[in-house]
Design a protein around this motif. Structure first.
Motif, short mmCIF file in Angstrom:
data_model
loop_
_atom_site.label_atom_id
_atom_site.label_comp_id
_atom_site.label_asym_id
_atom_site.label_seq_id
_atom_site.Cartn_x
_atom_site.Cartn_y
_atom_site.Cartn_z
N VAL A 73 3.25 14.22 -8.07
CA VAL A 73 3.51 15.41 -7.27
C VAL A 73 4.96 15.85 -7.42
N ALA A 74 5.90 14.99 -7.05
CA ALA A 74 7.31 15.39 -7.03
C ALA A 74 7.86 15.68 -8.43
N MET A 75 7.58 14.80 -9.38
CA MET A 75 8.12 15.02 -10.73
C MET A 75 7.50 16.25 -11.41
N PRO A 76 6.21 16.50 -11.28
CA PRO A 76 5.68 17.76 -11.83
C PRO A 76 6.27 19.00 -11.16
N VAL A 77 6.56 18.92 -9.86
CA VAL A 77 7.20 20.05 -9.19
C VAL A 77 8.58 20.30 -9.80
N LEU A 129 0.83 -1.21 0.00
CA LEU A 129 0.00 0.00 0.00
C LEU A 129 0.86 1.26 0.00
N TRP A 130 1.85 1.32 0.89
CA TRP A 130 2.69 2.51 0.97
C TRP A 130 3.59 2.66 -0.24
N GLU A 131 3.98 1.54 -0.84
CA GLU A 131 4.77 1.61 -2.08
C GLU A 131 3.92 2.19 -3.19
N ALA A 132 2.64 1.80 -3.26
CA ALA A 132 1.73 2.34 -4.26
C ALA A 132 1.51 3.84 -4.06
N ILE A 133 1.33 4.23 -2.81
CA ILE A 133 1.13 5.66 -2.52
C ILE A 133 2.39 6.45 -2.86
N SER A 134 3.56 5.91 -2.54
CA SER A 134 4.80 6.62 -2.84
C SER A 134 5.04 6.73 -4.35
N THR A 135 4.61 5.73 -5.11
CA THR A 135 4.73 5.80 -6.57
C THR A 135 3.86 6.92 -7.13
N ILE A 136 2.64 6.99 -6.67
CA ILE A 136 1.74 8.05 -7.12
C ILE A 136 2.26 9.41 -6.72
N PHE A 137 2.74 9.53 -5.48
CA PHE A 137 3.30 10.81 -5.03
C PHE A 137 4.51 11.21 -5.87
N LEU A 138 5.37 10.25 -6.16
CA LEU A 138 6.57 10.54 -6.96
C LEU A 138 6.20 10.97 -8.37
N LEU A 170 6.27 22.65 -12.97
CA LEU A 170 6.04 23.88 -12.22
C LEU A 170 7.04 25.00 -12.54
N PRO A 171 8.32 24.72 -12.78
CA PRO A 171 9.24 25.82 -13.10
C PRO A 171 8.88 26.57 -14.38
N ARG A 172 8.07 25.99 -15.25
CA ARG A 172 7.65 26.70 -16.47
C ARG A 172 6.64 27.80 -16.16
N PHE A 173 5.94 27.65 -15.03
CA PHE A 173 4.88 28.60 -14.69
C PHE A 173 5.26 29.57 -13.58
N MET A 174 6.22 29.18 -12.75
CA MET A 174 6.60 30.05 -11.65
C MET A 174 8.04 29.78 -11.24
N ASP A 217 15.92 25.97 -6.63
CA ASP A 217 16.46 24.67 -7.03
C ASP A 217 16.44 23.64 -5.91
N ASP A 218 16.68 24.10 -4.68
CA ASP A 218 16.69 23.12 -3.59
C ASP A 218 15.31 22.49 -3.38
N ILE A 219 14.26 23.25 -3.56
CA ILE A 219 12.91 22.69 -3.44
C ILE A 219 12.60 21.82 -4.66
N ARG A 220 12.93 22.34 -5.83
CA ARG A 220 12.63 21.62 -7.07
C ARG A 220 13.32 20.27 -7.11
N LEU A 221 14.59 20.24 -6.76
CA LEU A 221 15.34 18.99 -6.79
C LEU A 221 15.10 18.14 -5.54
N GLY A 222 14.84 18.81 -4.44
CA GLY A 222 14.65 18.09 -3.18
C GLY A 222 13.39 17.24 -3.14
N THR A 223 12.34 17.70 -3.81
CA THR A 223 11.10 16.92 -3.79
C THR A 223 11.30 15.55 -4.43
#
Length: 142
Positions: free
Chosen positions: A58-62, A46-55, A66-70, A74-80
């Motif tokens: 959420v994280a990859m679009p960030v 279950l947690w592996e599935a949730i982490s895949t969806i989050f990655l 997201l940098p194309r719009f705002m 870099d630390d936030i962008r790469l850190g996520t």
């Protein structure tokens, strides 16, 4: 050593006695112990599935969208992606280790193991593994 003898029988249980102190606490609950690994595997799935969806959603679009719009530091962008990817990677390793352990412990068919592993790679389908293991757990309780 002073052993008190009453009517020819010692107060201490014999070596092969079934006295309650010498029976492991799980001896009468072997079915419950067998289900524990399945429950842990289910939670990790279950947690592996949730982490895949989050990655992926959420994280990859960030990082990439997201940098194309705002302006995003870099630390936030790469850190996520670094944090979400590390958590997801850890859960994938635990998932595979538990998958192999369950395969050996419960004599699962190779086809099931391959299906679970393949399903864990696809974000939405990976929730099926958790549901399927829940069905197995419910069958074991009977």
């Amino acid at each position: 050593m002073n052993i008190k003898i009453l009517s020819g029988v010692s107060q201490f249980p014999k070596k092969n006695s079934t006295h309650h102190r010498f029976i492991p606490f799980f001896a009468n609950h072997s079915n419950a112990i067998n289900i524990v690994m399945l429950r842990i595997f289910r939670q990790v799935a279950l947690w592996e599935a949730i982490s895949t969806i989050f990655l992926f959603f959420v994280a990859m679009p960030v990082k990439y969208v997201l940098p194309r719009f705002m302006e995003i530091p870099d630390d936030i962008r790469l850190g996520t992606v670094r944090i979400a990817g590390s958590i997801h990677g850890f859960l994938v390793v635990i998932f595979v280790v538990l998958l192999i352990a369950c395969w050996q412990s419960y004599n699962w068919k190779f086809k099931r193991v391959v299906m679970y592993f393949a399903a864990s790679l696809i974000p939405i389908v990976s929730f099926w593994v958790e549901r399927d293991v829940l069905k197995i757990i419910n069958k074991e309780k009977i």
